[in-house]
Design a protein around this motif. Sequence first.
Motif, PDB file in Angstrom:
ATOM      1  N   LEU A   1       8.515  10.089 -22.518  1.00 33.57           N
ATOM      2  CA  LEU A   1       9.377  10.646 -21.167  1.00 33.57           C
ATOM      3  C   LEU A   1       8.144  11.273 -20.290  1.00 33.57           C
ATOM      4  CD1 LEU A   1      12.554  12.359 -22.421  1.00 33.57           C
ATOM      5  CD2 LEU A   1      12.491  10.352 -21.117  1.00 33.57           C
ATOM      6  N   GLY A   2       7.168  11.838 -20.933  1.00 37.44           N
ATOM      7  CA  GLY A   2       6.091  12.270 -20.228  1.00 37.44           C
ATOM      8  C   GLY A   2       5.422  11.255 -19.061  1.00 37.44           C
ATOM      9  N   HIS A   3       5.308   9.925 -19.697  1.00 35.41           N
ATOM     10  CA  HIS A   3       4.590   8.726 -19.090  1.00 35.41           C
ATOM     11  C   HIS A   3       5.687   8.654 -17.994  1.00 35.41           C
ATOM     12  CE1 HIS A   3       1.345   7.741 -21.519  1.00 35.41           C
ATOM     13  NE2 HIS A   3       1.853   7.499 -22.515  1.00 35.41           N
ATOM     14  N   TYR A   4       6.998   8.610 -17.914  1.00 36.64           N
ATOM     15  CA  TYR A   4       7.765   8.398 -16.962  1.00 36.64           C
ATOM     16  C   TYR A   4       8.145   9.397 -15.931  1.00 36.64           C
ATOM     17  CZ  TYR A   4      12.745   7.305 -14.947  1.00 36.64           C
ATOM     18  OH  TYR A   4      13.669   7.037 -14.356  1.00 36.64           O
ATOM     19  N   ARG A   5       7.842  10.693 -16.516  1.00 36.42           N
ATOM     20  CA  ARG A   5       8.029  11.779 -15.430  1.00 36.42           C
ATOM     21  C   ARG A   5       6.737  11.933 -14.558  1.00 36.42           C
ATOM     22  NH1 ARG A   5      11.158  16.489 -17.018  1.00 36.42           N
ATOM     23  NH2 ARG A   5      10.240  17.600 -15.112  1.00 36.42           N
ATOM     24  N   HIS A   6       5.637  11.457 -14.904  1.00 38.93           N
ATOM     25  CA  HIS A   6       4.486  11.384 -14.281  1.00 38.93           C
ATOM     26  C   HIS A   6       4.257  10.046 -13.670  1.00 38.93           C
ATOM     27  CE1 HIS A   6       3.256  15.607 -15.404  1.00 38.93           C
ATOM     28  NE2 HIS A   6       3.482  15.332 -16.546  1.00 38.93           N
ATOM     29  N   ARG A   7       5.012   9.002 -13.807  1.00 40.08           N
ATOM     30  CA  ARG A   7       4.764   7.919 -13.261  1.00 40.08           C
ATOM     31  C   ARG A   7       3.662   7.052 -13.591  1.00 40.08           C
ATOM     32  NH1 ARG A   7       6.150   9.284  -7.120  1.00 40.08           N
ATOM     33  NH2 ARG A   7       6.508   7.054  -6.721  1.00 40.08           N
TER      34      ARG A   7
ATOM     35  N   ALA B   1       1.799  -4.631 -20.565  1.00 38.08           N
ATOM     36  CA  ALA B   1       1.053  -5.536 -19.545  1.00 38.08           C
ATOM     37  C   ALA B   1       0.274  -4.656 -18.579  1.00 38.08           C
ATOM     38  CB  ALA B   1       2.211  -6.239 -19.006  1.00 38.08           C
ATOM     39  N   LEU B   2       0.580  -3.467 -18.270  1.00 39.81           N
ATOM     40  CA  LEU B   2      -0.289  -2.815 -17.534  1.00 39.81           C
ATOM     41  C   LEU B   2      -1.399  -1.666 -18.016  1.00 39.81           C
ATOM     42  CD1 LEU B   2       2.561  -1.907 -14.942  1.00 39.81           C
ATOM     43  CD2 LEU B   2       1.090  -4.102 -14.973  1.00 39.81           C
ATOM     44  N   SER B   3      -1.066  -1.463 -19.471  1.00 37.36           N
ATOM     45  CA  SER B   3      -2.058  -0.398 -20.035  1.00 37.36           C
ATOM     46  C   SER B   3      -2.801  -0.972 -21.084  1.00 37.36           C
ATOM     47  CB  SER B   3      -1.066   0.592 -20.353  1.00 37.36           C
ATOM     48  OG  SER B   3       0.242  -0.243 -21.137  1.00 37.36           O
ATOM     49  N   GLN B   4      -3.732  -0.570 -21.251  1.00 38.98           N
ATOM     50  CA  GLN B   4      -3.995   0.917 -21.936  1.00 38.98           C
ATOM     51  C   GLN B   4      -3.803   1.998 -20.831  1.00 38.98           C
ATOM     52  OE1 GLN B   4      -5.058   1.136 -25.324  1.00 38.98           O
ATOM     53  NE2 GLN B   4      -5.471  -0.816 -25.811  1.00 38.98           N
ATOM     54  N   PHE B   5      -2.939   2.857 -21.322  1.00 35.80           N
ATOM     55  CA  PHE B   5      -2.950   4.057 -20.505  1.00 35.80           C
ATOM     56  C   PHE B   5      -4.197   4.834 -20.602  1.00 35.80           C
ATOM     57  CE2 PHE B   5       1.747   4.010 -21.068  1.00 35.80           C
ATOM     58  CZ  PHE B   5       2.158   3.836 -19.749  1.00 35.80           C
ATOM     59  N   SER B   6      -4.701   5.487 -19.608  1.00 29.87           N
ATOM     60  CA  SER B   6      -5.912   5.787 -19.491  1.00 29.87           C
ATOM     61  C   SER B   6      -6.004   7.470 -20.441  1.00 29.87           C
ATOM     62  CB  SER B   6      -6.355   6.564 -18.141  1.00 29.87           C
ATOM     63  OG  SER B   6      -5.445   7.913 -17.814  1.00 29.87           O
ATOM     64  N   ARG B   7      -6.901   7.695 -20.929  1.00 21.85           N
ATOM     65  CA  ARG B   7      -6.856   9.203 -21.570  1.00 21.85           C
ATOM     66  C   ARG B   7      -6.440  10.220 -20.811  1.00 21.85           C
ATOM     67  NH1 ARG B   7     -12.240  10.415 -25.561  1.00 21.85           N
ATOM     68  NH2 ARG B   7     -11.064   9.261 -27.514  1.00 21.85           N
ATOM     69  N   ALA B   8      -6.301  10.406 -19.711  1.00 22.14           N
ATOM     70  CA  ALA B   8      -5.927  11.472 -18.768  1.00 22.14           C
ATOM     71  C   ALA B   8      -4.303  11.358 -18.613  1.00 22.14           C
ATOM     72  CB  ALA B   8      -6.483  11.405 -17.252  1.00 22.14           C
ATOM     73  N   HIS B   9      -3.891  10.235 -18.831  1.00 25.05           N
ATOM     74  CA  HIS B   9      -2.568   9.906 -18.817  1.00 25.05           C
ATOM     75  C   HIS B   9      -2.038  10.256 -20.204  1.00 25.05           C
ATOM     76  CE1 HIS B   9      -2.453   6.678 -15.558  1.00 25.05           C
ATOM     77  NE2 HIS B   9      -2.522   7.753 -14.871  1.00 25.05           N
TER      78      HIS B   9
ATOM     79  N   GLN C   1       0.971  -1.205   0.075  1.00 27.03           N
ATOM     80  CA  GLN C   1       0.139   0.004   0.014  1.00 27.03           C
ATOM     81  C   GLN C   1       0.975   1.111  -0.104  1.00 27.03           C
ATOM     82  OE1 GLN C   1      -3.086  -0.127  -0.102  1.00 27.03           O
ATOM     83  NE2 GLN C   1      -3.133  -2.451  -0.400  1.00 27.03           N
ATOM     84  N   SER C   2       0.617   2.309  -0.814  1.00 23.16           N
ATOM     85  CA  SER C   2       1.757   3.277  -0.824  1.00 23.16           C
ATOM     86  C   SER C   2       0.932   4.502  -1.012  1.00 23.16           C
ATOM     87  CB  SER C   2       2.546   2.916  -2.536  1.00 23.16           C
ATOM     88  OG  SER C   2       3.131   1.989  -2.671  1.00 23.16           O
ATOM     89  N   ALA C   3       1.807   5.493  -0.533  1.00 21.28           N
ATOM     90  CA  ALA C   3       1.246   6.920  -0.861  1.00 21.28           C
ATOM     91  C   ALA C   3       0.976   7.573  -2.187  1.00 21.28           C
ATOM     92  CB  ALA C   3       2.220   7.828  -0.022  1.00 21.28           C
ATOM     93  N   PRO C   4      -0.005   8.492  -2.067  1.00 18.89           N
ATOM     94  CA  PRO C   4      -0.288   8.997  -3.470  1.00 18.89           C
ATOM     95  C   PRO C   4       0.945   9.521  -4.187  1.00 18.89           C
ATOM     96  CG  PRO C   4      -1.831   9.845  -1.904  1.00 18.89           C
ATOM     97  CD  PRO C   4      -0.705   9.131  -1.156  1.00 18.89           C
ATOM     98  N   LEU C   5       1.136   9.224  -5.509  1.00 22.28           N
ATOM     99  CA  LEU C   5       2.272   9.608  -6.255  1.00 22.28           C
ATOM    100  C   LEU C   5       2.319  10.867  -6.399  1.00 22.28           C
ATOM    101  CD1 LEU C   5       2.058   6.929  -9.240  1.00 22.28           C
ATOM    102  CD2 LEU C   5       3.497   6.920  -7.248  1.00 22.28           C
ATOM    103  N   LYS C   6       3.587  11.556  -6.409  1.00 20.58           N
ATOM    104  CA  LYS C   6       4.136  12.922  -6.786  1.00 20.58           C
ATOM    105  C   LYS C   6       4.873  12.466  -8.147  1.00 20.58           C
ATOM    106  CE  LYS C   6       4.943  14.564  -2.251  1.00 20.58           C
ATOM    107  NZ  LYS C   6       5.781  15.103  -1.213  1.00 20.58           N
ATOM    108  N   GLN C   7       5.182  13.734  -8.900  1.00 20.40           N
ATOM    109  CA  GLN C   7       5.782  13.504 -10.281  1.00 20.40           C
ATOM    110  C   GLN C   7       7.230  13.156  -9.807  1.00 20.40           C
ATOM    111  OE1 GLN C   7       5.278  16.671 -12.980  1.00 20.40           O
ATOM    112  NE2 GLN C   7       7.236  16.704 -13.668  1.00 20.40           N
ATOM    113  N   ALA C   8       7.933  12.331 -10.754  1.00 27.25           N
ATOM    114  CA  ALA C   8       9.394  11.894 -10.420  1.00 27.25           C
ATOM    115  C   ALA C   8      10.195  12.758 -10.505  1.00 27.25           C
ATOM    116  CB  ALA C   8       9.636  10.855 -11.787  1.00 27.25           C
ATOM    117  N   GLU C   9      11.095  12.553  -9.717  1.00 27.50           N
ATOM    118  CA  GLU C   9      12.389  13.707  -9.596  1.00 27.50           C
ATOM    119  C   GLU C   9      13.632  12.797  -9.979  1.00 27.50           C
ATOM    120  OE1 GLU C   9      12.646  15.073  -5.596  1.00 27.50           O
ATOM    121  OE2 GLU C   9      10.714  16.119  -5.674  1.00 27.50           O
ATOM    122  N   PRO C  10      14.521  13.544 -10.672  1.00 27.24           N
ATOM    123  CA  PRO C  10      15.753  13.211 -11.235  1.00 27.24           C
ATOM    124  C   PRO C  10      16.410  12.539  -9.979  1.00 27.24           C
ATOM    125  CG  PRO C  10      15.641  15.116 -11.724  1.00 27.24           C
ATOM    126  CD  PRO C  10      14.587  15.033 -10.892  1.00 27.24           C
TER     127      PRO C  10
END
Length: 392
Positions: A130-136, A178-186, A22-31
């Motif tokens: 990269l947008g998918h990666y940055r936004h996890r 395996a885990l997607s279709q990404f949502s339209r929001a993503h 169980q994890s906390a809500p996601l923040k945008q990735a940081e370098p």
Amino acid sequence: MKFPPRCHWPIVIALLVLTGCQSAPLKQAEPGARYAPESDEAGLRFAMDEAEDRLRQSPLRIRDAALEAYVGDIVCRLAGDFCPEIRVYLIDLPYANASMAPNGVLQIWAGLLLRAHDEAEIAYVIGHELGHYRHRHVIQQWRSAQRTQALLGALQVMTAGVGAGLVGGVLSLGGNAALSQFSRAHEREADRFGFQSLVAEGYDPNAATGLYEQLAAEEAALPPRWRSVVFASHPPTAERLADMRAAASASGLHAATRGERFEDRYVRAVAAHRREWIEADLSRRQVGPSRVLIDALLRRAAPSQKAELNYFRGEVARLDPASEPPGAAERWYREAIAAPGAPAAAHRELGLLLRSRNQRAAAARELTRYLELAADPPDRALIQHYIDEVRA
């Protein structure tokens, strides 16, 4: 119960552990971010690292240092501070696909490189991934899967092909699918990042839709029962294209900004591989999309590229004569031969076509020319047999 082989246990264990996290809500990735070992993100990255080990050694990798450096430079300029954690793999598969794994693995397949018109189009795809990666987005999809019955499906796909050779490794990584279709929001979020990346690096944002327009045209050329998602981890192409156009219109970037496309630079970077990539595309025997692809390549080809492309257009006509005007293959082969730098194979195919029509002298002439031009062809003995036959 049948257990997986011992060498695959780390992947399976990592995936099973994730079901209890169980994890906390996601923040945008940081370098350079680090994740707690017990977190679901660390577990997912570990599983992807296992697949990357196989991918690194895969014979499907395009091992061209200059091309890898060229694409890697585009990636680093778009990724900024994230550059050190992105690893680029160019994959020799004839499908238009790109994917970004949560451990920093970016795959770009040969079919995508073949279809891109210029550097700006590839830059948009890279920026989008990269947008998918940055936004996890992958980890968000993973967590969503945990809350549904999709978890078993995700586990199955993540481990699919683990014992079925190296292609399985490529697909399990490429398939964040395996885990997607990404949502339209993503997708909209990744689109915004892709557009912003193009503008920030001086590219023309109008390039964003060009590649998807090409893919939509190819999909339309498939029989209806074969039409599917071209990018495995994205919505159907027509839907994607509509969303992208809406995003571009809302952003105002198309109207407000004009940047560079770098077509010449891109064409030079991929030139050494284009022939083998087209041959691989034709080997799929999806002749309708191949026709659309080669016609698009011909429309923008430099004069020095025409002979080879005319030959391949003849191959399309030969493979699917019912969809072409009478005599189309012969006309394309003759156009190829008439241009400088014609492939030797154009003489062979024209000669074989003439032989099938019992035009013996003309067939012997073209087949002989093929053997004169080809460098130690593997079919020399067979072609010489045909020459002797038509001359008898």
